[in-house]
Scaffold this motif. Structure first.
Motif, short mmCIF file in Angstrom:
data_model
loop_
_atom_site.label_atom_id
_atom_site.label_comp_id
_atom_site.label_asym_id
_atom_site.label_seq_id
_atom_site.Cartn_x
_atom_site.Cartn_y
_atom_site.Cartn_z
N TYR A 253 0.83 -1.21 0.00
CA TYR A 253 0.00 0.00 0.00
C TYR A 253 0.86 1.26 0.00
O TYR A 253 0.64 2.20 -0.78
N ILE A 254 1.87 1.29 0.85
CA ILE A 254 2.73 2.47 0.95
C ILE A 254 3.47 2.70 -0.35
O ILE A 254 3.52 3.84 -0.87
N HIS A 255 4.09 1.64 -0.89
CA HIS A 255 4.95 1.82 -2.07
C HIS A 255 4.16 1.80 -3.38
O HIS A 255 4.58 2.44 -4.36
N GLY A 256 3.04 1.09 -3.40
CA GLY A 256 2.33 0.95 -4.67
C GLY A 256 1.15 1.88 -4.85
O GLY A 256 0.65 2.05 -5.97
N VAL A 257 0.69 2.51 -3.75
CA VAL A 257 -0.48 3.40 -3.83
C VAL A 257 -0.14 4.78 -3.27
O VAL A 257 -0.24 5.79 -3.99
N LEU A 258 0.27 4.85 -2.02
CA LEU A 258 0.46 6.15 -1.37
C LEU A 258 1.61 6.93 -1.99
O LEU A 258 1.50 8.15 -2.20
N PHE A 259 2.70 6.26 -2.28
CA PHE A 259 3.91 6.92 -2.80
C PHE A 259 4.43 6.11 -3.97
O PHE A 259 5.43 5.40 -3.88
N ASP A 260 3.74 6.22 -5.08
CA ASP A 260 3.94 5.28 -6.19
C ASP A 260 4.77 5.84 -7.35
O ASP A 260 4.80 5.24 -8.41
N LEU A 261 5.41 7.00 -7.15
CA LEU A 261 6.11 7.60 -8.29
C LEU A 261 7.31 6.75 -8.68
O LEU A 261 8.26 6.64 -7.90
#
Length: 261
Positions: A253-261
């Protein structure tokens, strides 16, 4: 003959429904304000749109819901809200606007958190290139009067870590408020209008923004990537989300949605 992909769907005006969620008016206002930019839905995988969990003891579990809303526009790469409702354990809105690197814009960031220890409130227009006056001066000269006004109503949240300073502006509005009064009253009388004012300024900057050249785009992209990497590494919600939904879901969730750049 292949079937062409369906066009993106417009963002809903009623994006997240969480029973008892205190931050609903904030997200509702933001969603309504964004409609003038003709947003379209930003892709979020099904497991992250709405996740149910539990916290507390086995004998007395507390239901937890984490929901996500996200959209994009021609100037905003990703606008997203992470919403958590866990009764007395937590109520959270993390709302971030990630601009396209084709426009010289800061990030918009709002963290609105209620925990058993009190309310934690953070609002900012966060720079991608803090030492670049071309990027910051025109923003800060309009942001600082807002900060100077609203910080008079709210106690300081205290110092921030030195390592975090490159990712915050001098207009960072940061406070801690007690549960009940006067904290709940200040959320209505100061935090909500401050949120509206900060977001209004940000969206005005978006309206005014012109495309940048390729060299400037690359500089902005590099700054945005540093910001996103820092936020993903230091996300203060990691522990809470892990307790609610487990390590694997949280890291994805953190790496793939919240901060996905």
């Amino acid at each position: 003959m292949t079937t062409p992909p369906a066009p993106p769907q417009p963002c809903s005006l009623d994006p997240v429904v969480l029973d008892g969620w205190r931050w609903a008016p904030f997200l509702d206002h933001a969603v309504e304000a964004l409609q003038r930019f003709h947003p379209v839905a930003y892709p979020v995988e099904e497991p992250f749109l709405r996740q149910e969990g539990a916290t507390g003891s086995k004998a007395n579990p507390v239901p937890v819901t984490t929901a996500t809303w996200a959209c994009s526009t021609d100037k905003l790469r990703q606008v997203r809200a992470a919403c958590v409702e866990a009764g007395n354990a937590a109520s959270v809105l993390n709302f971030v606007i990630n601009p396209s690197s084709g426009f010289d814009l800061p990030f918009f960031g709002a963290d609105l958190v209620t925990l058993p220890s009190g309310h934690l409130i953070a609002l900012d227009l966060q720079p991608a290139l803090k030492t670049d006056t071309q990027h910051t001066s025109r923003v800060w000269e309009r942001l600082m009067p807002l900060w100077e006004h609203w910080q008079n109503f709210l106690p300081s949240g205290g110092p921030i870590p030195t390592e975090a300073e490159p990712y915050f502006s001098p207009g960072f509005l940061w406070t801690r408020l007690p549960l009940g009064d006067p904290g709940d009253d200040l959320i209505i009388k100061a935090v909500f209008p401050a949120f509206v004012a900060y977001l209004d300024l940000y969206l005005q900057l978006v309206r005014e923004a012109d495309p940048v050249d390729d060299e400037r785009r690359q500089d902005l992209l590099a700054g945005q990537q540093r910001y996103v990497a820092y936020r993903a590494e230091k996300d203060p919600a990691r522990g809470m989300l892990t307790r609610f939904h487990g390590v694997e879901w949280t890291e994805s969730y953190i790496h793939g949605v919240l901060f996905d750049l």
